[in-house]
Design an enzyme around this catalytic site. Sequence first.
Site, mmCIF file in Angstrom:
data_model
loop_
_atom_site.group_PDB
_atom_site.id
_atom_site.type_symbol
_atom_site.label_atom_id
_atom_site.label_comp_id
_atom_site.label_asym_id
_atom_site.label_seq_id
_atom_site.Cartn_x
_atom_site.Cartn_y
_atom_site.Cartn_z
ATOM 1 N N HIS A 88 0.880 -1.176 0.000
ATOM 2 C CA HIS A 88 0.000 0.000 0.000
ATOM 3 C C HIS A 88 0.915 1.224 0.000
ATOM 4 O O HIS A 88 1.989 1.192 0.627
ATOM 5 C CB HIS A 88 -0.836 0.114 1.273
ATOM 6 C CG HIS A 88 -1.744 -1.032 1.563
ATOM 7 N ND1 HIS A 88 -1.336 -2.165 2.210
ATOM 8 C CD2 HIS A 88 -3.064 -1.195 1.320
ATOM 9 C CE1 HIS A 88 -2.366 -2.981 2.355
ATOM 10 N NE2 HIS A 88 -3.419 -2.426 1.819
ATOM 11 N N ASP B 275 2.275 2.026 3.360
ATOM 12 C CA ASP B 275 3.174 1.057 4.012
ATOM 13 C C ASP B 275 4.626 1.493 3.910
ATOM 14 O O ASP B 275 5.432 1.191 4.783
ATOM 15 C CB ASP B 275 3.141 -0.315 3.300
ATOM 16 C CG ASP B 275 1.786 -0.973 3.316
ATOM 17 O OD1 ASP B 275 0.962 -0.603 4.156
ATOM 18 O OD2 ASP B 275 1.559 -1.864 2.475
ATOM 19 N N GLU C 283 -10.719 -6.519 -4.930
ATOM 20 C CA GLU C 283 -10.625 -7.598 -3.945
ATOM 21 C C GLU C 283 -11.892 -7.647 -3.096
ATOM 22 O O GLU C 283 -12.143 -6.753 -2.286
ATOM 23 C CB GLU C 283 -9.399 -7.357 -3.052
ATOM 24 C CG GLU C 283 -9.221 -8.437 -2.004
ATOM 25 C CD GLU C 283 -7.957 -8.237 -1.191
ATOM 26 O OE1 GLU C 283 -6.948 -7.722 -1.727
ATOM 27 O OE2 GLU C 283 -7.974 -8.594 -0.007
ATOM 28 N N GLU D 102 -9.179 -13.391 -1.988
ATOM 29 C CA GLU D 102 -8.462 -13.777 -0.768
ATOM 30 C C GLU D 102 -9.190 -14.923 -0.068
ATOM 31 O O GLU D 102 -10.402 -14.866 0.145
ATOM 32 C CB GLU D 102 -8.349 -12.571 0.178
ATOM 33 C CG GLU D 102 -7.629 -12.980 1.463
ATOM 34 C CD GLU D 102 -7.411 -11.856 2.439
ATOM 35 O OE1 GLU D 102 -7.016 -10.757 2.022
ATOM 36 O OE2 GLU D 102 -7.614 -12.092 3.648
ATOM 37 N N HIS E 33 -11.189 -14.012 3.071
ATOM 38 C CA HIS E 33 -12.404 -13.241 2.787
ATOM 39 C C HIS E 33 -13.514 -14.159 2.275
ATOM 40 O O HIS E 33 -14.697 -13.916 2.531
ATOM 41 C CB HIS E 33 -12.112 -12.125 1.781
ATOM 42 C CG HIS E 33 -11.115 -11.134 2.283
ATOM 43 N ND1 HIS E 33 -10.644 -10.093 1.523
ATOM 44 C CD2 HIS E 33 -10.488 -11.026 3.493
ATOM 45 C CE1 HIS E 33 -9.783 -9.379 2.224
ATOM 46 N NE2 HIS E 33 -9.662 -9.938 3.428
ATOM 47 N N ASP F 6 -4.936 -13.622 -2.945
ATOM 48 C CA ASP F 6 -4.272 -13.339 -1.679
ATOM 49 C C ASP F 6 -4.285 -14.646 -0.901
ATOM 50 O O ASP F 6 -5.341 -15.123 -0.471
ATOM 51 C CB ASP F 6 -4.978 -12.217 -0.914
ATOM 52 C CG ASP F 6 -4.406 -10.851 -1.284
ATOM 53 O OD1 ASP F 6 -3.546 -10.792 -2.193
ATOM 54 O OD2 ASP F 6 -4.806 -9.846 -0.666
ATOM 55 N N ASP G 114 -10.962 -11.576 10.399
ATOM 56 C CA ASP G 114 -9.965 -11.771 9.356
ATOM 57 C C ASP G 114 -8.599 -12.050 9.999
ATOM 58 O O ASP G 114 -7.854 -11.117 10.276
ATOM 59 C CB ASP G 114 -9.938 -10.450 8.561
ATOM 60 C CG ASP G 114 -9.316 -10.580 7.206
ATOM 61 O OD1 ASP G 114 -9.103 -11.710 6.750
ATOM 62 O OD2 ASP G 114 -9.040 -9.527 6.591
ATOM 63 N N ASP H 253 -5.972 -13.683 8.766
ATOM 64 C CA ASP H 253 -4.828 -13.608 7.840
ATOM 65 C C ASP H 253 -3.672 -14.523 8.255
ATOM 66 O O ASP H 253 -2.521 -14.086 8.390
ATOM 67 C CB ASP H 253 -4.304 -12.165 7.733
ATOM 68 C CG ASP H 253 -5.231 -11.274 6.911
ATOM 69 O OD1 ASP H 253 -6.133 -11.800 6.231
ATOM 70 O OD2 ASP H 253 -5.038 -10.041 6.947
ATOM 71 N N ASP I 8 -0.892 -12.580 1.711
ATOM 72 C CA ASP I 8 -1.493 -11.557 2.567
ATOM 73 C C ASP I 8 -1.726 -12.236 3.924
ATOM 74 O O ASP I 8 -2.842 -12.562 4.306
ATOM 75 C CB ASP I 8 -2.802 -11.050 1.950
ATOM 76 C CG ASP I 8 -3.317 -9.826 2.680
ATOM 77 O OD1 ASP I 8 -2.706 -9.442 3.683
ATOM 78 O OD2 ASP I 8 -4.352 -9.272 2.246
#
Length: 438
Positions: free
Chosen positions: A99, A102, A230, A266, A269, A294, A305, A307, A337
């Site tokens: 991003h 980031d 996404e 993802e 998700h 992802d 989430d 991850d 991700d």
Amino acid sequence: MEIFNVKKIEYSGKDSRDLLSFKYYNPEEIILGKKMSEHLRFSVAFWHTFNADGTDMFGVGTMLRPWDKYTDPIDKAKKKIDALIEFTEKLGVEYFCFHDRDIAPEGRTLRETNRNLDIIVDYLKQRMKESNLKLLWGTANLFANPRFVHGAATSCNADVFAYAAAQVKKAIEITKELGGENYVFWGGREGYETLLNTDMELELDNLARFLSMAVDYAEKIGFKGQFLIEPKPMEPTKHQYDFDSAHVLAFLRKYGLERHFKLNIEANHATLAGHTFNHELRYARINGVLGSIDANQGDLFLGWDTDQFPTDMYSTTLAMYEILKNGGLTPGGINFDAKVRRASFELEDLFIAHIAGIDTFALGLKAAAKLIEEGIIDKFVEERYSSYKEGIGKKILEGKANFEELEEYIIDKEEITNKSGKQEYLETIVNQAIISIL
Ligand code: XLS
Ligand code: CA
Ligand code: CA
């Protein structure tokens, strides 16, 4: 000076117990006529690997990284880029994703923020040139700053819409500058908390306006990367507009944007949407919009989430099955991700986690290739629908049947014969394919 006290990660084979080596990922190995490394275009997520420190709702970070000792924000940002280069080289991963926020600190104005970004992008570009690292996708963080409290493109505040537009404009520019092969739109806070204060129609129209401005701008500056959306059903908002693949596709079609976007799916998700990962991949694939993934996994008992790094072989096998049937993902790829758990706070855990994810996908690729080569599932499915190959079924498929004719065909038949769906048999075939690789 070395940041990670770790050697280059090599393939050591499935019987090896060397933690810091690949057991299944052998980049040069040919699977279905292509190198494993071409099938599996792995990418490291900048935010989880170099920014996340284990902070959660109940406590502060648990991870102190070597780059944290730099107090000047620009020095620190550069150190993280150095870490990215060393990490990906040692891991043998050719891509990364980020991003805008980031990689460089925010200033007081967007102009100042963009200046910071330019300094870091110059540095990043230089460092990427010296290594083999490529950019899978860039994106804009339109959710962390409090200005996005009501969303970005779907905010009730036109100034926020303008800010988000200017931010995405810059994010597309830097993605192009760094040779990004895709650009991702994840609707961070594009959704609602309560319909009582929400003009859903206006918000969705605005989201479409925003995306079509992005399409126009990319065309204008000659950005050739693939645009990806996404999907995610909830979190941070109660209802995210890009709920799942089917929602996104319906939205794109309504506004005539479907030519310009594919999906970045993802795993976690999909879980949150109440789907399996392979359901989402299948839905995108049959609609020609499976663009990138992802790679992570959620926890089936938790509603948020998480991850986590993907270590579930069953899920990666079925995912790779869809990806192979899709003819791969290029120019998309497999972006981790995923973040190490809060308690996995040692630097070495970053390697161990990525190796686990890479190996689980490599194993999934091999098992999926076996399923495709064996053709048992394909043959079973073909046979299951064989009634559409001739007679009345063929007429239905060819659009030559109507209700009256179908009534006449069936009305005096005393019995209809169905055959077993044999789910358990097929699940055994999948298990056998996985076991044969282990
Ligand atoms: C958050 C999303 C996000 C996107 C990129 O849940 O997964 O990280 O992938 O903005
Ligand atoms: Ca994601
Ligand atoms: Ca996620």
